[in-house]
Design an enzyme around this catalytic site. Sequence first.
Site, PDB file in Angstrom:
ATOM      1  CD  GLU A  80      -2.440  -7.463   2.978  1.00  0.00           C
ATOM      2  OE1 GLU A  80      -2.040  -6.311   2.711  1.00  0.00           O
ATOM      3  OE2 GLU A  80      -3.147  -7.728   3.961  1.00  0.00           O
ATOM      4  CB  ALA A 119      -0.869  -0.014   1.254  1.00  0.00           C
ATOM      5  CD  GLU A 166       1.782  -5.595   5.655  1.00  0.00           C
ATOM      6  OE1 GLU A 166       2.560  -6.549   5.860  1.00  0.00           O
ATOM      7  OE2 GLU A 166       1.076  -5.489   4.636  1.00  0.00           O
ATOM      8  N   GLY A 183       0.568  -5.037   0.852  1.00  0.00           N
ATOM      9  CA  GLY A 183      -0.653  -5.049   0.031  1.00  0.00           C
ATOM     10  C   GLY A 183      -0.440  -5.707  -1.326  1.00  0.00           C
TER      11      GLY A 183
HETATM   12  N1  COA Z   1       4.622   3.107  -0.518  1.00  0.00           N
HETATM   13  C1  COA Z   1       5.060   4.278  -1.017  1.00  0.00           C
HETATM   14  N2  COA Z   1       6.181   4.414  -1.707  1.00  0.00           N
HETATM   15  C2  COA Z   1       6.901   3.312  -1.916  1.00  0.00           C
HETATM   16  C3  COA Z   1       6.538   2.041  -1.421  1.00  0.00           C
HETATM   17  C4  COA Z   1       5.321   1.978  -0.686  1.00  0.00           C
HETATM   18  N3  COA Z   1       4.872   0.825  -0.195  1.00  0.00           N
HETATM   19  N4  COA Z   1       7.482   1.140  -1.771  1.00  0.00           N
HETATM   20  C5  COA Z   1       8.398   1.807  -2.468  1.00  0.00           C
HETATM   21  N5  COA Z   1       8.064   3.121  -2.563  1.00  0.00           N
HETATM   22  C6  COA Z   1       8.805   4.194  -3.233  1.00  0.00           C
HETATM   23  C7  COA Z   1      10.018   4.641  -2.432  1.00  0.00           C
HETATM   24  O1  COA Z   1       9.638   5.570  -1.417  1.00  0.00           O
HETATM   25  C8  COA Z   1      10.858   5.263  -3.514  1.00  0.00           C
HETATM   26  O2  COA Z   1      10.348   6.525  -3.837  1.00  0.00           O
HETATM   27  P1  COA Z   1      11.345   7.800  -4.032  1.00  0.00           P
HETATM   28  O3  COA Z   1      12.236   7.403  -5.187  1.00  0.00           O
HETATM   29  O4  COA Z   1      10.418   8.921  -4.356  1.00  0.00           O
HETATM   30  O5  COA Z   1      12.095   7.944  -2.746  1.00  0.00           O
HETATM   31  C9  COA Z   1      10.587   4.365  -4.728  1.00  0.00           C
HETATM   32  O6  COA Z   1       9.343   3.713  -4.460  1.00  0.00           O
HETATM   33  C10 COA Z   1      11.630   3.306  -4.947  1.00  0.00           C
HETATM   34  O7  COA Z   1      11.778   2.553  -3.726  1.00  0.00           O
HETATM   35  P2  COA Z   1      13.179   2.370  -2.955  1.00  0.00           P
HETATM   36  O8  COA Z   1      12.854   2.069  -1.524  1.00  0.00           O
HETATM   37  O9  COA Z   1      14.079   3.504  -3.228  1.00  0.00           O
HETATM   38  O10 COA Z   1      13.729   1.058  -3.694  1.00  0.00           O
HETATM   39  P3  COA Z   1      14.738  -0.028  -3.096  1.00  0.00           P
HETATM   40  O11 COA Z   1      15.140  -0.886  -4.237  1.00  0.00           O
HETATM   41  O12 COA Z   1      15.802   0.635  -2.285  1.00  0.00           O
HETATM   42  O13 COA Z   1      13.853  -0.908  -2.068  1.00  0.00           O
HETATM   43  C11 COA Z   1      11.875  -2.098  -1.349  1.00  0.00           C
HETATM   44  C12 COA Z   1      12.779  -1.686  -2.533  1.00  0.00           C
HETATM   45  C13 COA Z   1      10.649  -2.780  -1.945  1.00  0.00           C
HETATM   46  C14 COA Z   1      12.640  -3.077  -0.442  1.00  0.00           C
HETATM   47  C15 COA Z   1      11.482  -0.844  -0.549  1.00  0.00           C
HETATM   48  O14 COA Z   1      10.938   0.116  -1.449  1.00  0.00           O
HETATM   49  C16 COA Z   1      10.439  -1.093   0.530  1.00  0.00           C
HETATM   50  O15 COA Z   1      10.767  -1.616   1.593  1.00  0.00           O
HETATM   51  N6  COA Z   1       9.165  -0.680   0.267  1.00  0.00           N
HETATM   52  C17 COA Z   1       8.096  -0.761   1.234  1.00  0.00           C
HETATM   53  C18 COA Z   1       7.611  -2.158   1.410  1.00  0.00           C
HETATM   54  C19 COA Z   1       6.541  -2.191   2.486  1.00  0.00           C
HETATM   55  O16 COA Z   1       6.781  -1.975   3.661  1.00  0.00           O
HETATM   56  N7  COA Z   1       5.334  -2.493   2.048  1.00  0.00           N
HETATM   57  C20 COA Z   1       4.199  -2.614   2.930  1.00  0.00           C
HETATM   58  C21 COA Z   1       3.396  -1.387   2.912  1.00  0.00           C
HETATM   59  S1  COA Z   1       1.974  -1.540   3.933  1.00  0.00           S
END
Ligand code: COA
Length: 257
Positions: free
Chosen positions: A115, A66, A135, A112
């Site tokens: 999910e 999400a 989460e 999400g």
């Molecule tokens: N919501 C909002 N933005 C998100 C996102 C999310 N769930 N997942 C990734 N993004 C955004 C990042 O903020 C970043 O944006 P920016 O370039 O404007 O800063 C962009 O997507 C790229 O992500 P980044 O984190 O830089 O890539 P990465 O390769 O370093 O890491 C992940 C990849 C997937 C490990 C990492 O993005 C992450 O942990 N995301 C969240 C996962 C999460 O907790 N999901 C559950 C949500 S309820």
Amino acid sequence: MTFENILVENSQLVTTITINRPQKLNALNKATIAELSQALSHCKSDSNTRAIILTGSGEKSFVAGADISEFSSFNAEQGAELAAVGQSSLFDLAENLNKPIIAAVNGFALGGGLELAMSCHIRIASSHAKLGLPEVTLGLIPGYGGTQRLSQLVGRGKANEMIFSAGMLSAADALQWGLVNHVVESSELMNKAMELALKIAGNSPMAIAAAIRSVNAGFQAQRPGFSAEIKEFGELFGTADFKEGVGAFLEKRKPQF
Ligand code: COA
């Protein structure tokens, strides 16, 4: 229908829906959830759709969860509403759709995103995909049915481990755990999904709709779990752990609980 966050194509009775926010790793914001809901609702009565493939754009991510930036300032009531509206408008809609949905998991399927894949009827992953429910690192729990559907797919013990540890499974482990049906090289992912979708499209749509209703009916007794999840998810908003977890993500640092 015109969409801003998804792409929809139809060929040979198969509709392919691609979530198209690669710069945000296809994170599910409110608008994307609404568009997915609209597209799936259309497929329900579309005579040119007998099977659906759902995927994410780019090779890096199916859906990275999400959209955290959208709910970072929510209170408990808004948190519970986010989960309740999402569950009914998209996740339950997908699971109960009269046509099979194949999730083609082309990269990260987190929160999400996993999910959503679990709400689909079948999952195929590319070999580099990573699947998880992170989460608890945000001070939250899955709110779109993840606590329920993960337990249904892999069993309670493995679901507990994944949810409590926030660990990511490799595609190979996800296959072994029964979380995905097949793993293929990423260049083969859409071919494999299409091959299966075409097989389904040649069978009786009436019988398939009946099969979906029957399989799902067997899980109806577990519905109270979904309501409990919404309540617990909402209550975590407004806690110090939520503030720290989400704050840490947005500030790109490790949370300290
Ligand atoms: N919501 C909002 N933005 C998100 C996102 C999310 N769930 N997942 C990734 N993004 C955004 C990042 O903020 C970043 O944006 P920016 O370039 O404007 O800063 C962009 O997507 C790229 O992500 P980044 O984190 O830089 O890539 P990465 O390769 O370093 O890491 C992940 C990849 C997937 C490990 C990492 O993005 C992450 O942990 N995301 C969240 C996962 C999460 O907790 N999901 C559950 C949500 S309820």
